[in-house]
Design an enzyme around this catalytic site. Structure first.
Site, PDB file in Angstrom:
ATOM      1  CG  ASP A   1     -26.390  -0.578  54.658  1.00  0.00           C
ATOM      2  OD1 ASP A   1     -25.253  -1.497  55.161  1.00  0.00           O
ATOM      3  OD2 ASP A   1     -26.151  -0.131  53.713  1.00  0.00           O
TER       4      ASP A   1
ATOM      5  CB  SER B   1     -23.145   1.566  43.534  1.00  0.00           C
ATOM      6  OG  SER B   1     -22.629   2.018  44.719  1.00  0.00           O
TER       7      SER B   1
HETATM    8  P1  13P Z   1     -21.719  -0.575  47.031  1.00  0.00           P
HETATM    9  O1  13P Z   1     -21.809   0.901  46.812  1.00  0.00           O
HETATM   10  O2  13P Z   1     -20.451  -1.187  46.438  1.00  0.00           O
HETATM   11  O3  13P Z   1     -22.941  -1.081  46.257  1.00  0.00           O
HETATM   12  O4  13P Z   1     -21.918  -1.112  48.442  1.00  0.00           O
HETATM   13  C1  13P Z   1     -23.207  -1.025  49.162  1.00  0.00           C
HETATM   14  C2  13P Z   1     -22.881  -1.228  50.658  1.00  0.00           C
HETATM   15  O5  13P Z   1     -21.822  -1.654  50.847  1.00  0.00           O
HETATM   16  C3  13P Z   1     -23.990  -1.074  51.336  1.00  0.00           C
HETATM   17  O6  13P Z   1     -23.695  -1.053  52.678  1.00  0.00           O
HETATM   18  O1  G3H Z   2     -23.246   1.859  52.112  1.00  0.00           O
HETATM   19  C1  G3H Z   2     -24.097   2.739  51.799  1.00  0.00           C
HETATM   20  C2  G3H Z   2     -25.259   2.147  51.120  1.00  0.00           C
HETATM   21  O2  G3H Z   2     -24.810   2.203  49.487  1.00  0.00           O
HETATM   22  C3  G3H Z   2     -26.189   3.228  51.202  1.00  0.00           C
HETATM   23  O3  G3H Z   2     -26.037   4.278  50.736  1.00  0.00           O
HETATM   24  O4  G3H Z   2     -26.480   6.001  52.572  1.00  0.00           O
HETATM   25  O5  G3H Z   2     -26.800   6.561  50.016  1.00  0.00           O
HETATM   26  O6  G3H Z   2     -28.445   5.294  51.187  1.00  0.00           O
HETATM   27  P1  G3H Z   2     -26.844   5.626  51.115  1.00  0.00           P
HETATM   28 ZN    ZN Z   3     -21.785  -0.673  53.422  1.00  0.00          ZN
END
Ligand code: 13P
Ligand code: G3H
Ligand code: ZN
Length: 322
Positions: free
Chosen positions: A83, A270
């Site tokens: 991610d 989140s």
């Molecule tokens: P949220 O913070 O809305 O859960 O988004 C997560 C996300 O986009 C991770 O890449």
């Molecule tokens: O978009 C980000 C994701 O919610 C991951 O969050 O960078 O705190 O692991 P993090």
């Molecule tokens: Zn994201």
């Protein structure tokens, strides 16, 4: 089955009018909560790991946890995804280290530079059988250590997407249509209030999504920042020593609508954090004498599982045919 890429799952999701859930994983209980839910409702899943998750839990531990999920859920397609890959080196390290999908997020760079960085990752990934998600547009909110303010954020420009996809060769595209990272997606000034006094965020820009999908027929679109910030968990946190005023997310019916269109992957992190934190805070209010982590992580994992089941069926619209 072994870990898969997202190719086949996106094709089925596109045709079926639903989206695959992409959930961030940082520890064993989160992996278990998500995978038990997906297994129960026969949904494909994307387990995703951020740069922050790798720094927290270590690449090998996370890969091995996901491999354990693959063994426990042999009938469910699972993809392991990076991610918000910040650069070529991080993407390469994940491609070499067993991931089946990576995101290169060069969305903060100028258009031509985003194309250049993304194209280089695609070349390496495709040579190794790995797929690539890229991003155009900038979401507000916090990801890893990067904070994008509401003023700096901007929607995706639909007129850029064909050139971007054809020049980079990316396999899916994250776009900005008004979602945002974290639990405070909108300021009170950006929202209106309903009759109960609750904040109502501005609606997502479906016009942009529709224009993008018209220009890229059949191409999988990704939505980041798609937590709905369930108010029951915000309340649970606030009633048990927390302080999260005005936390607000994306209404679930709008995500359901996006999943019916070209959106094939919806990122949710989140909401799972809120479920875990709320449950643990409540546990300690009710049991101030307890100190065995298994006792509070067990209900937290169970609530993550219930929440993920709800997301998969009621929000993403999975058809139970994974
Ligand atoms: P949220 O913070 O809305 O859960 O988004 C997560 C996300 O986009 C991770 O890449
Ligand atoms: O978009 C980000 C994701 O919610 C991951 O969050 O960078 O705190 O692991 P993090
Ligand atoms: Zn994201």
């Amino acid at each position: 089955m072994p870990l898969v890429t997202t190719k086949e799952m996106f094709r089925k999701a596109y045709d079926g009018g639903y989206a695959v859930g992409a959930f961030n994983v940082n520890n064993m209980e989160i992996v278990q909560g998500i995978t038990e839910a997906a297994r129960e409702v026969h949904a494909p899943m994307i387990l995703q790991v951020s740069k922050g998750a790798r720094a927290y839990a270590n690449h090998t531990y996370l890969v091995k946890l996901v491999e354990a999920a693959v063994i426990e859920c042999p009938e469910i397609p699972i993809a392991l995804h990076l991610d918000h890959g910040p650069d070529f080196e991080t993407c390469k390290s994940c491609i070499d280290g067993g991931f089946t999908s990576v995101m290169i997020d060069a969305s903060s760079k100028p258009f031509e530079e985003n194309i250049e960085i993304t194209r280089r990752v695609v070349e390496y990934a495709h040579d190794h059988g790995v797929v690539v998600e890229a991003e155009l547009g900038a979401l507000a909110g916090i990801e890893d250590d990067v904070k994008v303010s509401a003023e700096e954020s901007h929607y995706t420009h639909p007129e850029e997407v064909e050139e971007f996809v054809s020049k980079t060769g990316c396999d899916s595209l994250a776009i900005a249509i008004g979602t945002s990272h974290g639990a405070y997606k909108f300021t009170a000034e950006q929202c209106t209030r309903n009759e109960k006094g609750e904040l109502v965020p501005p609606p997502l820009r479906f016009d942009i999504l529709e224009e993008v999908s018209k220009r890229l027929p059949g191409f999988p679109i990704v939505l980041h920042g798609s937590s709905s910030v369930p108010q029951e968990y915000v309340k649970m946190i606030n009633e048990n020593g927390g302080k999260m005023p005005d936390a607000v997310g994306i209404p679930e019916e709008q995500l359901r609508q996006a999943a019916r269109l070209a959106v094939c992957k919806i990122n949710i992190d989140s909401d799972l954090r809120l479920a875990m934190t709320g449950t643990i805070r409540q546990f300690f209010t009710e049991h101030p004498d307890k100190f065995d982590p298994r006792e509070y992580l067990k209900p937290a994992r169970a609530n993550i599982k219930e929440l993920v089941k709800h997301k998969l069926i009621d929000v993403l619209g999975c058809d139970g045919k994974a």
